[in-house]
Design a protein around this motif. Sequence first.
Motif, PDB file in Angstrom:
ATOM      1  N   ASP B  12       0.822  -1.208   0.000  1.00 45.17           N
ATOM      2  CA  ASP B  12       0.000   0.000   0.000  1.00 45.17           C
ATOM      3  C   ASP B  12       0.856   1.258   0.000  1.00 45.17           C
ATOM      4  N   PHE B  14       3.067   2.448   2.188  1.00 46.38           N
ATOM      5  CA  PHE B  14       3.231   3.221   3.422  1.00 46.38           C
ATOM      6  C   PHE B  14       4.690   3.664   3.625  1.00 46.38           C
ATOM      7  N   PHE B  16       7.200   2.229   5.225  1.00 51.41           N
ATOM      8  CA  PHE B  16       7.916   1.925   6.475  1.00 51.41           C
ATOM      9  C   PHE B  16       9.186   1.146   6.221  1.00 51.41           C
ATOM     10  N   THR B  52      11.187  -5.772   7.240  1.00 51.43           N
ATOM     11  CA  THR B  52      10.103  -6.635   6.765  1.00 51.43           C
ATOM     12  C   THR B  52       9.039  -6.791   7.846  1.00 51.43           C
ATOM     13  N   ARG B  53       9.456  -6.786   9.098  1.00 54.11           N
ATOM     14  CA  ARG B  53       8.470  -6.886  10.191  1.00 54.11           C
ATOM     15  C   ARG B  53       7.644  -5.616  10.322  1.00 54.11           C
ATOM     16  N   ALA B  54       8.206  -4.501   9.877  1.00 55.84           N
ATOM     17  CA  ALA B  54       7.492  -3.233  10.006  1.00 55.84           C
ATOM     18  C   ALA B  54       6.420  -3.065   8.934  1.00 55.84           C
ATOM     19  N   CYS B  55       6.430  -3.909   7.915  1.00 59.20           N
ATOM     20  CA  CYS B  55       5.432  -3.769   6.850  1.00 59.20           C
ATOM     21  C   CYS B  55       4.054  -4.166   7.386  1.00 59.20           C
ATOM     22  N   PRO B  56       3.088  -3.235   7.375  1.00 55.48           N
ATOM     23  CA  PRO B  56       1.798  -3.520   8.002  1.00 55.48           C
ATOM     24  C   PRO B  56       0.925  -4.494   7.225  1.00 55.48           C
ATOM     25  N   VAL B  57       1.211  -4.697   5.957  1.00 50.75           N
ATOM     26  CA  VAL B  57       0.317  -5.536   5.161  1.00 50.75           C
ATOM     27  C   VAL B  57       0.952  -6.863   4.740  1.00 50.75           C
ATOM     28  N   ALA B  58       2.059  -7.203   5.374  1.00 48.36           N
ATOM     29  CA  ALA B  58       2.723  -8.483   5.110  1.00 48.36           C
ATOM     30  C   ALA B  58       3.101  -8.653   3.640  1.00 48.36           C
TER      31      ALA B  58
END
Lengths: 393, 64
Positions: B12, B14, B16, B52-58
């Motif tokens: 999306d 974002f 991050f 990669t962990r910070a990505c909210p949409v996996a």
Amino acid sequence: MTTTTPLTSDLDLFSDEALTDPYPHYKALRDLGPAVHLTRHGLWFISRYEQVRSALGDWETFSSGRGIGLNDGFNDAWGSALINMDPPAQTEQRKLFTDRLSPRALRPVAADIDRRADQLAADLVTRGSFDAVTDLAQDLPVHVIMDLIGWPTEGRDQLLDMAAGWFDSAGPACPRTAASVPKVEALMGYLAEVVAKENLVPGGFGWTLLEAHKAGQIPVEGAIGLLAGYVVAAFDTTISTISSSMWLFARHPEQWDLLRSEPSLVPAAFNEIVRIESPIQVFSRTTTREVDLGEGAVIPAGARVLHSYGAANRDERHFPDPDRFDIRRNPVDHLGFGYGNHACAGQGLARLETHAVLKALAARVQRIELTGEPVRALNNITRGFQSLPVRIH
Amino acid sequence: MVHIEVDGSRCDGFGFCEQAAPEVFGLDDDGVVTVLVAEVPDELSEKAEAATRACPVAALRIGR
Ligand code: HEM
Ligand code: SF4
């Protein structure tokens, strides 16, 4: 059916007492097991960080398709809303929101948001004492999204109470949920009226939905539902974040000093506020198969599972010393905006607004002090304040 | 050495990932994530994993 004894609790997470301070209950439930059956409401509860994150990342097992509310009335009424869908249909409808709410799409309004926050902060410094909910926190979330939708200026305030009612109506069968029904009906009636009169500014999100409806792409209920999606999702969540930030900084002046001396910590502070006082505390999913989470916790197929963003964000298994408010922590992987295919589509906007308010206040205000007892806004889903009397100087 | 798997259709934009590891991630002209290095060198792998962990949409995963 399984041979294991399910982990159970008869706690009522939706009583006034539990909603006022849910955190000790969350801790007890986290310690009990990776999933606990709440006998009073016939729901399963998952509250540890890893389990909540995994569930949110696995829609094929933890489905939103039978609704994410805790009662059938809500889930039936909003069956075609984005939040209550699974891919692939959800992926399509989500684009209607993300196209408009992505950081790139919002870039043109960022400067306006900063200007509005600066003006607001300057006015409030002059006033000195005010209510941090009605005079501060409600301003940007209401006016920014309403301008984006292209909503007429009059009548915006009416929507606040109706939107809070929408969140309550997602709760379990209880008096609070029942009491919200008239508010939701009023909300739908009001939205329908605005759509019928085409009382929306050309070019805004609302107008786009209207055009899509007139072109036969979506039914009128679809247009009203999407409009409701913008309104309810954008209000109490961001209002709660801004109110909670005032409450937290009033109680932790050393953290405010830190923010003032290092304004580059604003994004980290925002993440910490959404972690520690998660504006949306719970929603739910339905299992499509039996799920074994270990330690004897076996959730049957077809069960409604409450997942607590608020409890997961206080899980000591993931966040050391979780009850401590520390703006240096910068918990980028918190679950306050959810995670996975339903992760908050409006988080870019919530960020712009809250960053702008914190920056504008940090540049002008040395101290935030509470001048009276804060009053919580008790709600089945959200956590926030009804009033928060403060003085700034 | 780690390898990043990207599902661009989920992204999306974002940003991050870019903020957390600008050496590894960037956004293209459409605001969709791109990986700047095909194989992430060891000294960046921890940073890349945090991103990669910070990505909210996996949308991001660490592969092998
Ligand atoms: C700090 C403020 C906010 C918080 C904490 C928040 C939280 C959340 C959460 C937890 C979800 C996930 C629900 C789920 O897991 O099923 C969500 C979804 C959503 N939010 Fe937000 N939200 C915020 C602000 C906003 C704003 C400002 C907007 C719109 C302008 C918005 C629009 C949406 C939409 C459209 C969804 C549904 C996404 C989907 O189902 O695919 N939110 N939000
Ligand atoms: S963090 Fe995820 S959603 Fe955001 S830009 Fe990177 S890949 Fe895309």
